[in-house]
Motif scaffolding. Structure first.
Motif, PDB file in Angstrom:
ATOM      1  N   GLU A  79       0.786  -1.092  -0.175  1.00 26.73           N
ATOM      2  CA  GLU A  79      -0.110  -0.015   0.011  1.00 26.73           C
ATOM      3  C   GLU A  79       1.001   1.275  -0.053  1.00 26.73           C
ATOM      4  N   LYS A  80       2.105   1.231   0.564  1.00 28.06           N
ATOM      5  CA  LYS A  80       3.022   2.325   0.616  1.00 28.06           C
ATOM      6  C   LYS A  80       4.222   1.986  -0.181  1.00 28.06           C
ATOM      7  N   ALA A  81       4.114   1.432  -1.224  1.00 31.70           N
ATOM      8  CA  ALA A  81       5.253   0.816  -2.062  1.00 31.70           C
ATOM      9  C   ALA A  81       5.909   1.983  -2.401  1.00 31.70           C
ATOM     10  N   GLY A  82       7.394   1.956  -2.275  1.00 28.65           N
ATOM     11  CA  GLY A  82       8.220   3.184  -2.603  1.00 28.65           C
ATOM     12  C   GLY A  82       8.571   4.097  -1.423  1.00 28.65           C
ATOM     13  N   GLU A  83       7.734   3.994  -0.499  1.00 26.01           N
ATOM     14  CA  GLU A  83       7.707   4.866   0.747  1.00 26.01           C
ATOM     15  C   GLU A  83       8.524   3.940   1.876  1.00 26.01           C
ATOM     16  N   LEU A  84       9.346   4.455   2.530  1.00 23.65           N
ATOM     17  CA  LEU A  84      10.205   3.837   3.839  1.00 23.65           C
ATOM     18  C   LEU A  84       8.730   3.874   5.102  1.00 23.65           C
ATOM     19  N   ILE A  85       8.719   2.618   5.642  1.00 20.20           N
ATOM     20  CA  ILE A  85       7.869   2.554   6.703  1.00 20.20           C
ATOM     21  C   ILE A  85       8.807   2.332   8.007  1.00 20.20           C
ATOM     22  N   SER A  86       8.781   2.968   9.144  1.00 25.68           N
ATOM     23  CA  SER A  86       9.503   2.656   9.846  1.00 25.68           C
ATOM     24  C   SER A  86       8.859   1.416  10.692  1.00 25.68           C
ATOM     25  N   ARG A  87       9.750   0.752  11.590  1.00 27.30           N
ATOM     26  CA  ARG A  87       9.334  -0.243  12.305  1.00 27.30           C
ATOM     27  C   ARG A  87       8.397  -0.227  13.312  1.00 27.30           C
ATOM     28  N   ASP A  88       8.288   0.908  13.784  1.00 30.45           N
ATOM     29  CA  ASP A  88       7.360   1.462  14.809  1.00 30.45           C
ATOM     30  C   ASP A  88       5.933   1.416  14.298  1.00 30.45           C
ATOM     31  N   ASP A  89       6.037   2.150  12.885  1.00 28.12           N
ATOM     32  CA  ASP A  89       4.747   2.299  12.249  1.00 28.12           C
ATOM     33  C   ASP A  89       4.240   0.958  11.575  1.00 28.12           C
ATOM     34  N   LEU A  90       5.169   0.260  11.129  1.00 33.92           N
ATOM     35  CA  LEU A  90       4.783  -1.167  10.367  1.00 33.92           C
ATOM     36  C   LEU A  90       4.098  -1.979  11.634  1.00 33.92           C
ATOM     37  N   THR A  91       4.531  -1.867  12.755  1.00 37.58           N
ATOM     38  CA  THR A  91       4.260  -2.776  14.084  1.00 37.58           C
ATOM     39  C   THR A  91       2.733  -2.539  14.379  1.00 37.58           C
ATOM     40  N   GLN A  92       2.476  -1.012  14.203  1.00 41.81           N
ATOM     41  CA  GLN A  92       1.283  -0.496  14.555  1.00 41.81           C
ATOM     42  C   GLN A  92       0.175  -0.888  13.577  1.00 41.81           C
ATOM     43  N   VAL A  93       0.634  -0.788  12.258  1.00 40.69           N
ATOM     44  CA  VAL A  93      -0.424  -0.964  11.338  1.00 40.69           C
ATOM     45  C   VAL A  93      -0.681  -2.467  11.027  1.00 40.69           C
ATOM     46  N   ALA A  94       0.569  -3.328  10.972  1.00 35.39           N
ATOM     47  CA  ALA A  94       0.425  -4.686  10.808  1.00 35.39           C
ATOM     48  C   ALA A  94      -0.021  -5.620  11.962  1.00 35.39           C
TER      49      ALA A  94
END
Length: 232
Positions: free
Chosen positions: A171-186
């Motif tokens: 969904e955010k291809a090409g954009e860096l997702i932080s570990r914090d944010d990815l943990t929260q959303v996933a």
């Protein structure tokens, strides 16, 4: 509180703890069945009766890791591993074998309920109107209505958590997702100190989707920052 009783399977050889959790989780809207050895745990987990498995590591007959491996050979039922506090090796191994999350003992009962609900939310399909909703990237296709994934038309065996991780990255291809944010959303929870769950899930996803047809990677790790899906 859940609207309807959700059936959970608890696999733990501590009978007193099982009785306590059956009573406590019952007040939270869960119908818990407990078995006390690994062989019984495998059989019950594959019966199709339960929405989630709470799986202890130390079990008679088959240990928790062997139970998890046997479950994953036939089912993607969500599994929450219960590990000894401070035993990072157990946590990593459990995630490598396909656990959706882990919780160290002794744990706070409210945290246990929060983890259970978070895992169950990941497995809920999107309520789409009309045609199914899809995400497409390269030869990867994600059906958000039934949470099925294919790669070049072939089924891709992902757990509910792995599906959510891949969906979040695409969904955010090409954009860096932080570990914090990815943990929260996933994972539907906050990142905690020394928490490697999201890293292991990304690693599992990376192994399953492989590289592009030209050999180039699909997911890039930015050390100390996070991850992003590389646009073609």
């Amino acid at each position: 509180m859940m609207n309807e009783s959700v059936k959970l399977l608890l696999v733990d050889d501590d009978i007193e703890l099982c009785e306590l959790l059956i009573e406590y989780l019952g007040t939270e809207g869960f119908d818990v069945c407990a078995v006390n050895d690994g062989e019984s745990g495998v059989k019950a987990a594959l019966s199709g009766k339960y929405k989630l498995v709470l799986l202890d590591v130390t079990l008679p007959k088959l240990n928790g890791f062997d139970v998890l491996k046997k479950i994953r050979q036939e089912s993607d039922i969500p599994v929450l591993m219960l590990t000894a506090r401070g035993d990072d090796v157990d946590r990593v191994i459990g995630l490598e074998f396909g656990a959706d999350d882990y919780l160290p003992k002794p744990y706070n009962h409210r945290e246990l309920v929060a983890r259970i609900k978070a895992i169950l939310r990941r497995g809920r399909p999107v309520q789409a109107e009309g045609a199914a909703k899809f995400l497409q990237m390269d030869d990867l296709s994600l059906n958000l209505s039934n949470r099925e994934a294919t790669i070049d038309g072939a089924p891709l065996e992902l757990t509910a958590t792995e599906f959510q991780v891949l969906k979040s990255l695409i969904e955010k291809a090409g954009e860096l997702i932080s570990r914090d944010d990815l943990t929260q959303v996933a994972l539907n929870r906050r990142l905690t100190p020394y928490d490697r769950a999201i890293d292991m899930h990304v690693s599992n996803v990376r192994k399953k989707i492989g590289t592009r047809q030209d050999g180039q990677p699909r997911i890039k790790t930015v050390r100390g920052a996070g991850y992003f899906y590389i646009r073609p």
